[in-house]
Design a protein around this motif. Structure first.
Motif, PDB file in Angstrom:
ATOM      1  N   MET A  81     -15.608   3.018 -10.214  1.00 27.48           N
ATOM      2  CA  MET A  81     -14.829   1.876  -9.739  1.00 27.48           C
ATOM      3  C   MET A  81     -15.460   1.299  -8.477  1.00 27.48           C
ATOM      4  SD  MET A  81     -10.939   3.270 -10.244  1.00 27.48           S
ATOM      5  CE  MET A  81     -11.124   4.731  -9.225  1.00 27.48           C
ATOM      6  N   ARG A 112     -10.772   1.818  -4.606  1.00 28.78           N
ATOM      7  CA  ARG A 112      -9.767   2.816  -5.018  1.00 28.78           C
ATOM      8  C   ARG A 112      -8.726   2.210  -5.947  1.00 28.78           C
ATOM      9  NH1 ARG A 112     -10.025   7.383  -1.324  1.00 28.78           N
ATOM     10  NH2 ARG A 112     -11.550   6.866   0.273  1.00 28.78           N
ATOM     11  N   LYS A 113      -8.660   0.896  -6.019  1.00 31.17           N
ATOM     12  CA  LYS A 113      -7.709   0.208  -6.896  1.00 31.17           C
ATOM     13  C   LYS A 113      -8.146   0.375  -8.354  1.00 31.17           C
ATOM     14  CE  LYS A 113      -6.088  -4.337  -8.106  1.00 31.17           C
ATOM     15  NZ  LYS A 113      -6.574  -5.687  -8.220  1.00 31.17           N
ATOM     16  N   GLU A 114      -7.199   0.645  -9.234  1.00 27.67           N
ATOM     17  CA  GLU A 114      -7.492   0.801 -10.659  1.00 27.67           C
ATOM     18  C   GLU A 114      -8.048  -0.513 -11.218  1.00 27.67           C
ATOM     19  OE1 GLU A 114      -7.889   3.062 -14.023  1.00 27.67           O
ATOM     20  OE2 GLU A 114      -7.207   3.755 -12.067  1.00 27.67           O
ATOM     21  N   PRO A 115      -9.219  -0.503 -11.844  1.00 27.70           N
ATOM     22  CA  PRO A 115      -9.818  -1.727 -12.381  1.00 27.70           C
ATOM     23  C   PRO A 115      -8.991  -2.335 -13.505  1.00 27.70           C
ATOM     24  CG  PRO A 115     -11.399   0.093 -12.422  1.00 27.70           C
ATOM     25  CD  PRO A 115     -10.089   0.653 -12.073  1.00 27.70           C
ATOM     26  N   SER A 116      -9.020  -3.665 -13.558  1.00 22.61           N
ATOM     27  CA  SER A 116      -8.371  -4.369 -14.670  1.00 22.61           C
ATOM     28  C   SER A 116      -9.367  -5.271 -15.387  1.00 22.61           C
ATOM     29  CB  SER A 116      -7.175  -5.182 -14.171  1.00 22.61           C
ATOM     30  OG  SER A 116      -7.596  -6.131 -13.211  1.00 22.61           O
ATOM     31  N   GLU A 162     -14.976  -5.103 -12.112  1.00 24.55           N
ATOM     32  CA  GLU A 162     -14.508  -4.214 -11.058  1.00 24.55           C
ATOM     33  C   GLU A 162     -15.021  -2.784 -11.249  1.00 24.55           C
ATOM     34  OE1 GLU A 162     -10.352  -6.618 -10.259  1.00 24.55           O
ATOM     35  OE2 GLU A 162     -10.301  -4.872 -11.578  1.00 24.55           O
ATOM     36  N   THR A 163     -16.012  -2.618 -12.123  1.00 20.50           N
ATOM     37  CA  THR A 163     -16.592  -1.309 -12.381  1.00 20.50           C
ATOM     38  C   THR A 163     -18.102  -1.347 -12.197  1.00 20.50           C
ATOM     39  OG1 THR A 163     -16.884  -1.708 -14.747  1.00 20.50           O
ATOM     40  CG2 THR A 163     -14.785  -0.758 -14.059  1.00 20.50           C
TER      41      THR A 163
END
Length: 50
Positions: free
Chosen positions: A30, A33-37, A41-42
């Protein structure tokens, strides 16, 4: 499991002709720390410079 992994980053040592990835496994990380959508974002943690 994916059988044909594609990659456009030809500066990676796993890059092969016609944009194929020849790594035995792929590790995706990632940006934060925010979960990718979104894929943007990866990152590919498998990348190694040729």
């Amino acid at each position: 499991m994916a059988k044909d992994v594609r990659c456009e980053v030809n500066s990676c040592r796993f890059w092969a002709e016609e944009n194929h990835c020849r790594a035995e496994s792929i590790f995706v990380t990632m940006h934060s720390r925010k979960e990718p959508s979104k894929s943007e974002e990866t990152d590919c943690g498998t990348f190694e410079v040729k």
